[in-house]
Design a protein around this motif. Structure first.
Motif, PDB file in Angstrom:
ATOM      1  N   ASN A 122       0.907  -1.063  -0.085  1.00 41.51           N
ATOM      2  CA  ASN A 122      -0.147  -0.098   0.078  1.00 41.51           C
ATOM      3  C   ASN A 122       0.921   1.262  -0.148  1.00 41.51           C
ATOM      4  O   ASN A 122       0.437   2.171  -0.737  1.00 41.51           O
ATOM      5  N   ALA A 159       2.260   1.593  -3.614  1.00 37.86           N
ATOM      6  CA  ALA A 159       1.159   2.271  -4.438  1.00 37.86           C
ATOM      7  C   ALA A 159       1.160   3.961  -4.148  1.00 37.86           C
ATOM      8  O   ALA A 159       1.201   4.592  -5.126  1.00 37.86           O
ATOM      9  N   VAL A 194      -3.751   0.771  -9.598  1.00 39.76           N
ATOM     10  CA  VAL A 194      -3.464  -0.361  -8.773  1.00 39.76           C
ATOM     11  C   VAL A 194      -1.899  -0.618  -8.879  1.00 39.76           C
ATOM     12  O   VAL A 194      -1.407  -0.633  -9.950  1.00 39.76           O
ATOM     13  N   GLY A 205      -0.090  -5.905  -3.453  1.00 32.62           N
ATOM     14  CA  GLY A 205      -0.678  -4.950  -4.218  1.00 32.62           C
ATOM     15  C   GLY A 205      -1.144  -3.867  -3.381  1.00 32.62           C
ATOM     16  O   GLY A 205      -1.136  -3.998  -2.152  1.00 32.62           O
ATOM     17  N   ALA A 221      -4.109  -0.214  -3.698  1.00 30.33           N
ATOM     18  CA  ALA A 221      -4.785   0.748  -4.614  1.00 30.33           C
ATOM     19  C   ALA A 221      -5.108   2.062  -4.185  1.00 30.33           C
ATOM     20  O   ALA A 221      -5.185   2.403  -3.113  1.00 30.33           O
ATOM     21  N   ALA A 268      -6.687  -5.318  -1.483  1.00 27.82           N
ATOM     22  CA  ALA A 268      -5.751  -5.346  -2.680  1.00 27.82           C
ATOM     23  C   ALA A 268      -4.343  -6.339  -2.226  1.00 27.82           C
ATOM     24  O   ALA A 268      -3.376  -6.286  -2.733  1.00 27.82           O
ATOM     25  N   ILE A 273      -7.484  -7.970 -12.139  1.00 28.22           N
ATOM     26  CA  ILE A 273      -7.290  -6.509 -11.301  1.00 28.22           C
ATOM     27  C   ILE A 273      -7.923  -5.521 -12.104  1.00 28.22           C
ATOM     28  O   ILE A 273      -8.803  -4.858 -11.442  1.00 28.22           O
ATOM     29  N   TYR A 283     -10.945  -3.744 -10.137  1.00 27.68           N
ATOM     30  CA  TYR A 283     -10.915  -2.298  -9.761  1.00 27.68           C
ATOM     31  C   TYR A 283     -11.296  -1.248 -10.729  1.00 27.68           C
ATOM     32  O   TYR A 283     -11.290  -0.131 -10.407  1.00 27.68           O
ATOM     33  N   PRO A 326      -9.198   0.032 -12.870  1.00 23.37           N
ATOM     34  CA  PRO A 326      -8.251   1.372 -12.970  1.00 23.37           C
ATOM     35  C   PRO A 326      -7.971   1.892 -14.257  1.00 23.37           C
ATOM     36  O   PRO A 326      -8.221   1.282 -15.197  1.00 23.37           O
ATOM     37  N   ILE A 362      -2.358   0.297 -14.085  1.00 26.67           N
ATOM     38  CA  ILE A 362      -1.759  -0.684 -13.277  1.00 26.67           C
ATOM     39  C   ILE A 362      -0.145  -0.537 -13.478  1.00 26.67           C
ATOM     40  O   ILE A 362       0.398  -0.470 -14.446  1.00 26.67           O
TER      41      ILE A 362
END
Length: 315
Positions: A116, A119, A135, A145, A147, A162, A252, A256, A258, A261
């Motif tokens: 986290n 990220a 992500v 991972g 997010a 995540a 993913i 999510y 996103p 990525i």
């Protein structure tokens, strides 16, 4: 407003601690061994020493920083500041790390999952700048991972969102993952699993230059080197690695939706080898609206991403 923050990247083998400014520049850092086998108190003492040494390097004290951020392996609870039961830190069961450190450091202290934190680092200072739905996926010894949703780090109900490496891609797969479940993405697409698949084929008698490497010394990078030399087994293993990474990316996108990525970790150093292969799987399998909006890119911040992310928790 104070402009410095201390970041602590707590890993299973090393602790990377440093002081960062508000622009994401690392002003100094200290690396010490974790020595996890010596127990939680010993590791905590190493964390404290690394913080003090980092402050001393800049000739500042704790009153001159905004706080201390810690990125640690999960499971953990960020709200309570508790490290719950990480597989690679023996004996760490419900350790109230934030409260313990506050006894020695009179400043704000925040804890979060290391992926986290990474990220957040890539969002603020790396490949994700200016993009609000991201992500981050780290592919190394394991797979983790983090997010960013609508511009905010997403922790989930109890800080364990995540956990990309632990979603099941084969209900009847190998129990190679530290979580104990069969068929995790981590059991198929991590650097560790790549080596395990190689050993399994070597033991079955496959002809490969990889068998010349002592079993205990075989690493993922050896497999990539063998593939570049044209070794048939190594080439097959890399194809499978890219395929499973592609499956993970497809999932993913579905989970999510996103815009981006970002892939980091040790295996991202093989980006040129893996990218086209894994994206072939993504293009074949991803839902069209998700694929149209989402790009897949390599992380930018390198080995200090965990430190930068940890410090960002308190900036």
């Amino acid at each position: 407003m104070k402009k410095f923050a201390c970041g602590v990247d707590l890993g299973g083998t090393k602790i990377n601690t440093g002081i960062m400014d508000a622009d994401g520049n690392i002003l100094c850092n200290v690396k010490v061994p974790t020595e996890a086998d010596k127990g939680p108190q010993h590791v905590i003492n190493n964390i404290k020493k690394s913080i003090i040494e980092s402050l001393n390097k800049l000739n500042i004290d704790v009153s001159q920083i905004t706080g201390i951020g810690i990125g640690a392996p999960g499971p953990l609870n960020a709200d309570r500041g508790v490290v719950e039961c990480p597989p690679n830190l023996p004996g760490w069961i419900d350790i109230p790390l934030v409260d313990i450190l506050k006894r020695d450091f009179d400043t704000e202290i925040k804890l979060n999952n290391d992926a986290n934190a990474a990220a957040l680092a890539e969002y603020l200072f790396g490949a994700g700048q200016g993009i609000n739905n991201i992500v981050y996926m780290t592919v190394s010894t394991g797979i983790g991972g983090g997010a960013i949703i609508d511009g905010k780090l997403y922790n989930g109900a109890n800080s364990n969102a995540a956990e990309i490496g632990h979603h099941t891609i084969n209900f009847d797969g190998p129990r190679w993952c530290n979580c104990g479940n069969p068929g995790c993405l981590e059991s198929y697409a991590s650097g560790t699993s790549l080596v395990k698949f190689a050993k399994k084929h070597i033991e079955s008698g496959r002809d490969t230059i990889l068998k010349d490497k002592p079993s205990g010394e075989l690493k993922a990078e050896d497999i990539f080197d063998a593939a570049k030399s044209g070794d048939k087994l190594a080439l097959e293993l890399i194809e499978n690695e890219a395929f499973y990474l592609g499956i993970g990316i497809v999932n993913i996108m579905a989970f999510y939706n996103p815009e981006l990525i970002i892939i980091g970790g040790g295996l991202s150093s093989q980006w040129d080898v893996l990218y086209d292969k894994m994206m072939r799987t993504v293009d074949e399998r991803a839902l069209k609206p998700n694929r149209q909006i989402c790009k897949v890119v390599k992380a930018k911040l390198g080995g200090n991403v965990g430190l930068i992310g940890a410090a960002s928790l308190v900036l």
